[in-house]
Design a protein around this motif. Structure first.
Motif, PDB file in Angstrom:
ATOM      1  N   ALA A 200      50.205  28.221  51.556  1.00 16.41           N
ATOM      2  CA  ALA A 200      49.269  27.453  51.411  1.00 16.41           C
ATOM      3  C   ALA A 200      48.535  27.713  50.174  1.00 16.41           C
ATOM      4  O   ALA A 200      47.982  26.620  49.376  1.00 16.41           O
ATOM      5  CB  ALA A 200      48.286  27.722  52.598  1.00 16.41           C
ATOM      6  N   GLY A 201      48.394  28.940  49.566  1.00 12.86           N
ATOM      7  CA  GLY A 201      47.686  29.196  48.314  1.00 12.86           C
ATOM      8  C   GLY A 201      47.729  30.633  48.101  1.00 12.86           C
ATOM      9  O   GLY A 201      47.961  31.635  48.781  1.00 12.86           O
ATOM     10  N   VAL A 202      47.358  30.811  46.915  1.00 11.63           N
ATOM     11  CA  VAL A 202      47.351  32.224  46.102  1.00 11.63           C
ATOM     12  C   VAL A 202      45.820  32.419  45.830  1.00 11.63           C
ATOM     13  O   VAL A 202      45.320  31.555  45.210  1.00 11.63           O
ATOM     14  CB  VAL A 202      48.025  32.431  44.895  1.00 11.63           C
ATOM     15  N   ILE A 203      45.386  33.678  46.143  1.00 14.63           N
ATOM     16  CA  ILE A 203      43.862  33.865  46.061  1.00 14.63           C
ATOM     17  C   ILE A 203      43.946  35.186  45.044  1.00 14.63           C
ATOM     18  O   ILE A 203      44.775  36.160  45.568  1.00 14.63           O
ATOM     19  CB  ILE A 203      43.109  34.275  47.231  1.00 14.63           C
ATOM     20  N   VAL A 204      43.219  35.234  43.951  1.00 16.09           N
ATOM     21  CA  VAL A 204      43.322  36.443  43.138  1.00 16.09           C
ATOM     22  C   VAL A 204      41.849  36.458  42.512  1.00 16.09           C
ATOM     23  O   VAL A 204      41.196  35.482  42.216  1.00 16.09           O
ATOM     24  CB  VAL A 204      44.403  35.857  42.107  1.00 16.09           C
ATOM     25  N   GLU A 205      41.624  37.694  42.122  1.00 16.83           N
ATOM     26  CA  GLU A 205      40.618  37.767  41.068  1.00 16.83           C
ATOM     27  C   GLU A 205      41.268  37.921  39.783  1.00 16.83           C
ATOM     28  O   GLU A 205      42.000  38.552  39.338  1.00 16.83           O
ATOM     29  CB  GLU A 205      40.037  39.509  41.191  1.00 16.83           C
ATOM     30  N   PRO A 206      40.654  36.688  38.914  1.00 19.65           N
ATOM     31  CA  PRO A 206      41.369  36.516  37.682  1.00 19.65           C
ATOM     32  C   PRO A 206      41.096  37.768  36.679  1.00 19.65           C
ATOM     33  O   PRO A 206      41.891  37.919  35.639  1.00 19.65           O
ATOM     34  CB  PRO A 206      40.620  35.038  37.324  1.00 19.65           C
ATOM     35  N   VAL A 207      40.217  38.521  36.857  1.00 21.08           N
ATOM     36  CA  VAL A 207      40.092  39.737  36.340  1.00 21.08           C
ATOM     37  C   VAL A 207      39.695  40.660  37.458  1.00 21.08           C
ATOM     38  O   VAL A 207      38.644  40.265  38.261  1.00 21.08           O
ATOM     39  CB  VAL A 207      38.975  39.993  35.250  1.00 21.08           C
ATOM     40  N   ALA A 208      40.315  41.677  37.766  1.00 23.67           N
ATOM     41  CA  ALA A 208      40.371  42.544  38.946  1.00 23.67           C
ATOM     42  C   ALA A 208      38.967  43.634  38.829  1.00 23.67           C
ATOM     43  O   ALA A 208      39.014  44.164  37.733  1.00 23.67           O
ATOM     44  CB  ALA A 208      41.609  43.157  39.358  1.00 23.67           C
ATOM     45  N   ASN A 212      38.262  49.341  40.122  1.00 28.66           N
ATOM     46  CA  ASN A 212      37.780  49.515  38.673  1.00 28.66           C
ATOM     47  C   ASN A 212      38.002  48.197  38.089  1.00 28.66           C
ATOM     48  O   ASN A 212      38.171  47.195  38.820  1.00 28.66           O
ATOM     49  CB  ASN A 212      38.422  50.903  38.168  1.00 28.66           C
ATOM     50  N   LEU A 213      38.372  48.163  36.870  1.00 24.57           N
ATOM     51  CA  LEU A 213      38.383  46.906  35.996  1.00 24.57           C
ATOM     52  C   LEU A 213      39.852  46.941  35.536  1.00 24.57           C
ATOM     53  O   LEU A 213      40.425  47.906  35.062  1.00 24.57           O
ATOM     54  CB  LEU A 213      37.619  47.004  35.052  1.00 24.57           C
ATOM     55  N   ILE A 214      40.550  45.783  36.068  1.00 25.30           N
ATOM     56  CA  ILE A 214      42.067  45.579  35.615  1.00 25.30           C
ATOM     57  C   ILE A 214      42.102  44.048  35.094  1.00 25.30           C
ATOM     58  O   ILE A 214      41.750  43.026  35.757  1.00 25.30           O
ATOM     59  CB  ILE A 214      42.931  46.023  36.454  1.00 25.30           C
TER      60      ILE A 214
END
Ligand SMILES: *Cc1c(COP(=O)(O)O)cnc(C)c1O
Length: 428
Positions: A200-208, A212-214
């Motif tokens: 149905a979909g892909v959910i993502v933090e476009p900057v994680a 921490n920060l990725i």
């Protein structure tokens, strides 16, 4: 140790599990007593003992204009004087929706909710309702709030179905969530080749920002866009954290990728509870009462919360506003790096927009497994050292940091001085 903080912590634990209303606040990762806060202004917080701290959490993201900004406080007071809640539409909600859609053009329509969790929970329901498919893809280490379908971690083999990451989430629900490795484009392509018609979909933090920060490495977001388009799945950017931080138009503006749906929270409430989901209007028309996908909220679009969000976004939308905070954030990170280098500490760091990551590791991590290899003990020692020096960092090694428009040269220099002292106590 500050006696009043300890006293409050003891009292809190009698009636509130672990004494806190959200787990990371309990200081379990770093040990010690959480600070109970009484007041905040600009870049500063004051705890129950009256000790002042430079704040690099910003309430976990929302306080991008600084604490208690006069324009925001004034807007909130004026709104509260008119009404606390109507449970009926207001003009201010239209204005906030218009502002969001203007700043993030992929959001053609938007609905307001009261938290990031509500936004992501509804976005995946909408993706499922729109496509008629059940499977959702997420990435290890990304956090999307605490809805059942999203409290899922990788199963034993990649490309198999996920396992609940919390007790109380039935395996029957978790099995519809597939968990892949962040920044692993090949894995995404393989999954879609095998199961594309069920996704149905892909959910993502476009900057994680929740491990921490990725940063997304070359082509990862592009691959998600291509595979979703090819297979008729919806791409959902969870910009609850990155929205109005990574860039004025969010991570999607910075990386030039257009998602089908976007979720927002944090900054859009300016410190009050507001979330939002929105995107393609053909998809948004599937939301009740226009369509069959149900969603509702007694306090959604609350007038006081909307006033705070609107006042905050008006500041953020000014030309050069986010860029100025970005420069402060870059200066923070390079100053901290210089202090660590001087002390001979294995340390790396980076920033994007007004988010930053510091890592007790020689190289900047690019995925969840690399992040887990950072020296957590050393972070904890650094955290407590900085806290004692009056610098409030996130109380866990695996959290991103945040800078606000109220942080300036004075705060940076005080932070560097504190870091110089603390690094020297850590030993190379
Ligand atoms: C904070 C966060 C959420 C959850 O938002 P809440 O308002 O805490 O429910 C969801 N997604 C991301 C990326 C977040 O950082």
């Amino acid at each position: 140790m500050n006696s009043r903080n300890e006293e409050l912590f003891k009292r809190a634990q009698l009636r509130i599990p672990a004494g806190v209303n959200s787990p990371v606040r309990a200081f379990r990762a770093v040990g010690g007593t959480p600070r109970f806060f009484e007041r905040a202004f600009g870049a500063y917080l004051w705890d129950a003992d009256g000790k002042r701290y430079i704040d690099y959490i910003g309430s976990w993201g929302p306080m991008v204009v600084g604490h208690s900004h006069p324009a925001v406080v004034e807007a909130v007071q004026a709104a509260a004087a008119r009404a606390l809640s109507f449970g009926a539409p207001t003009e201010a909600e239209i204005e906030l929706a218009e502002t969001i859609c203007h700043l993030i053009p992929s959001m053609e329509m938007v609905r307001l909710v009261s938290s990031g969790t509500e936004a992501t929970m509804t976005a995946i329901r909408l993706a499922r309702g729109f496509t008629g498919r059940a499977k959702i893809v997420k990435f290890e280490g990304c956090y999307h709030g605490h809805a059942d379908s999203l409290l899922v971690k990788a199963g034993s083999g990649a490309l198999t179905f996920g396992n609940p990451s919390s007790a109380g989430v039935p395996a029957d629900i978790a099995q519809h969530t597939i968990v892949l490795d962040y920044n692993n484009s090949a894995q995404v392509r393989e999954l879609f080749a095998n199961q594309g018609a069920n996704i149905a979909g892909v959910i993502v933090e476009p900057v994680a920002g929740n491990m921490n920060l990725i940063l997304p490495t070359n082509g990862f977001l592009q691959t998600l866009r291509e595979e979703c388009t090819r297979h008729g799945a919806l791409l959902i950017f969870d910009e609850v954290m990155t929205g109005f931080r990574v860039a004025r138009g969010g991570a999607q503006a910075r990386f030039g990728i257009t998602p089908d749906l976007t979720t927002l929270g944090k900054v859009i409430g300016g410190g009050m509870p507001v979330g939002a989901f929105g995107g393609r209007s053909d998809v948004m028309q599937h939301i009740a009462p226009l369509g069959p996908v149900y969603q509702a909220g007694t306090l959604s679009g609350n007038p006081v919360a909307v006033a705070a969000g609107l006042a905050t976004l008006k500041l953020v939308a000014q030309a050069g506003y986010t860029e100025a905070i970005e420069r402060t954030t870059q200066a923070l990170v390079s100053g901290l790096q210089a202090e660590a280098d001087r002390a001979g500490i294995a340390f790396s760091s980076q920033s994007i927009g007004s988010m930053f990551g510091i890592y007790f590791h020689q190289q900047i991590p690019q995925g969840f497994a690399q992040m887990m290899a950072c020296d957590k003990e050393r972070f904890n020692a650094f955290f407590h050292g900085m806290l004692a020096q009056g610098v409030y960092l996130a109380p866990a090694a695996f959290e991103a940091g945040f800078v606000s428009a109220a942080h300036g040269e004075e705060e940076l220099q005080a932070t560097f001085q504190a870091a110089r002292h603390v690094f020297s106590t850590l030993g190379a």
